[in-house]
Write a protein that holds these residues in place. Structure first.
Motif, PDB file in Angstrom:
ATOM      1  N   SER A   1      45.240  38.573  29.779  1.00 46.65           N
ATOM      2  CA  SER A   1      46.595  38.030  29.646  1.00 46.65           C
ATOM      3  C   SER A   1      47.672  39.071  29.929  1.00 46.65           C
ATOM      4  N   LEU A   2      47.367  40.359  29.763  1.00 44.86           N
ATOM      5  CA  LEU A   2      48.378  41.397  29.950  1.00 44.86           C
ATOM      6  C   LEU A   2      48.675  41.599  31.432  1.00 44.86           C
TER       7      LEU A   2
ATOM      8  N   ASN B   1      47.601  46.451  36.238  1.00 41.25           N
ATOM      9  CA  ASN B   1      46.566  46.402  37.267  1.00 41.25           C
ATOM     10  C   ASN B   1      47.008  45.534  38.450  1.00 41.25           C
ATOM     11  N   ILE B   2      48.279  45.135  38.505  1.00 37.22           N
ATOM     12  CA  ILE B   2      48.733  44.287  39.609  1.00 37.22           C
ATOM     13  C   ILE B   2      48.999  45.078  40.889  1.00 37.22           C
ATOM     14  N   PHE B   3      49.004  46.398  40.802  1.00 37.79           N
ATOM     15  CA  PHE B   3      49.270  47.201  41.991  1.00 37.79           C
ATOM     16  C   PHE B   3      48.109  47.145  42.971  1.00 37.79           C
ATOM     17  N   ASP B   4      46.901  47.414  42.472  1.00 33.28           N
ATOM     18  CA  ASP B   4      45.727  47.397  43.361  1.00 33.28           C
ATOM     19  C   ASP B   4      44.467  46.876  42.674  1.00 33.28           C
ATOM     20  N   GLY B   5      44.618  46.227  41.535  1.00 32.90           N
ATOM     21  CA  GLY B   5      43.466  45.668  40.843  1.00 32.90           C
ATOM     22  C   GLY B   5      42.868  46.566  39.776  1.00 32.90           C
ATOM     23  N   THR B   6      43.296  47.837  39.738  1.00 37.12           N
ATOM     24  CA  THR B   6      42.842  48.752  38.689  1.00 37.12           C
ATOM     25  C   THR B   6      44.047  49.156  37.853  1.00 37.12           C
TER      26      THR B   6
ATOM     27  N   ASP C   1      52.752  38.620  44.948  1.00 37.85           N
ATOM     28  CA  ASP C   1      52.211  38.076  43.703  1.00 37.85           C
ATOM     29  C   ASP C   1      53.346  37.773  42.732  1.00 37.85           C
ATOM     30  N   ILE C   2      53.317  36.602  42.118  1.00 32.46           N
ATOM     31  CA  ILE C   2      54.358  36.189  41.172  1.00 32.46           C
ATOM     32  C   ILE C   2      54.431  37.152  39.989  1.00 32.46           C
ATOM     33  N   ASP C   3      53.302  37.746  39.583  1.00 27.30           N
ATOM     34  CA  ASP C   3      53.315  38.742  38.506  1.00 27.30           C
ATOM     35  C   ASP C   3      54.199  39.927  38.878  1.00 27.30           C
TER      36      ASP C   3
END
Length: 194
Positions: free
Chosen positions: A51-52, A70-75, A157-159
């Motif tokens: 959720s974060l 982790n929205i930058f590259d998945g990590t 990405d909406i995030d």
């Protein structure tokens, strides 16, 4: 997509869809009285970890705020906000740029016709998102005037849109509050001598 703010406070709010479904929740807390405030953006998910969306630690005394996400590259990465949302050119401009998760550059700039900022794609100039106040004509908030983040269809990405907006809006409001406080102090220091 429209995300309505309830209440209109970038540090403590719920972003909901026109039909009233929770999309994001923004909270700001401190571990203890002297700790820096930490803003957290969460979305509905099956577990707490998923959720974060991001956490932003607003450090004090000249230290730069950091964002963890982790929205930058998945990590999970930690970046200083000034590196993530960077300036180009003028040192005193409120305009900020960032590299989206789609490897395109975007720009948050002050809106000319309303309060807040507008997100545009840097190369094309196409508007991606805008913060505005509108009279809701349908759905859960029908007939109410609500603050809204209106997001156009995009590869970003909406995030990422929500995270960057919350940071930009919090900083804008901090500047407005500081300017108002400075003006009040100047008036208080003035006065009449007789």
């Amino acid at each position: 997509m429209r995300l309505y703010f309830s209440p209109n406070n970038p540090e403590r709010t719920t972003l909901v869809s026109p039909n009233g479904v929770l999309q994001y929740q923004v909270t700001t807390t401190r571990a203890h009285r002297l700790a820096p405030p930490v803003l957290r953006i969460r979305r509905p998910a099956d577990n707490e970890q998923d959720s974060l969306v991001a956490a932003v630690e607003w450090r004090r005394l000249g230290a730069h705020a950091v964002v963890r996400s982790n929205i930058f590259d998945g990590t999970m990465l930690e970046l200083e906000v000034r590196v993530f949302l960077y300036k180009l050119g003028h040192h005193f401009t409120p305009t900020r740029y960032f590299l989206g998760n789609d490897d395109q550059e975007y720009r948050w700039k002050p809106s000319r016709d309303s309060i807040g900022h507008v997100l545009t794609h840097l190369n094309s100039g196409r508007e991606v998102a805008r913060f505005t106040r509108e009279l809701v004509t349908e759905g859960f908030f029908r007939g109410e005037r609500k603050w809204c983040l209106h997001v156009q269809p995009t590869t970003l990405d909406i995030d990422m849109v929500v995270l960057t907006f919350v940071i930009m809006e919090k900083r804008r409001r901090d500047r407005v509050t500081a300017d108002t406080k400075d003006a009040d102090e100047e008036v208080a220091e003035g006065g009449c001598e007789g």
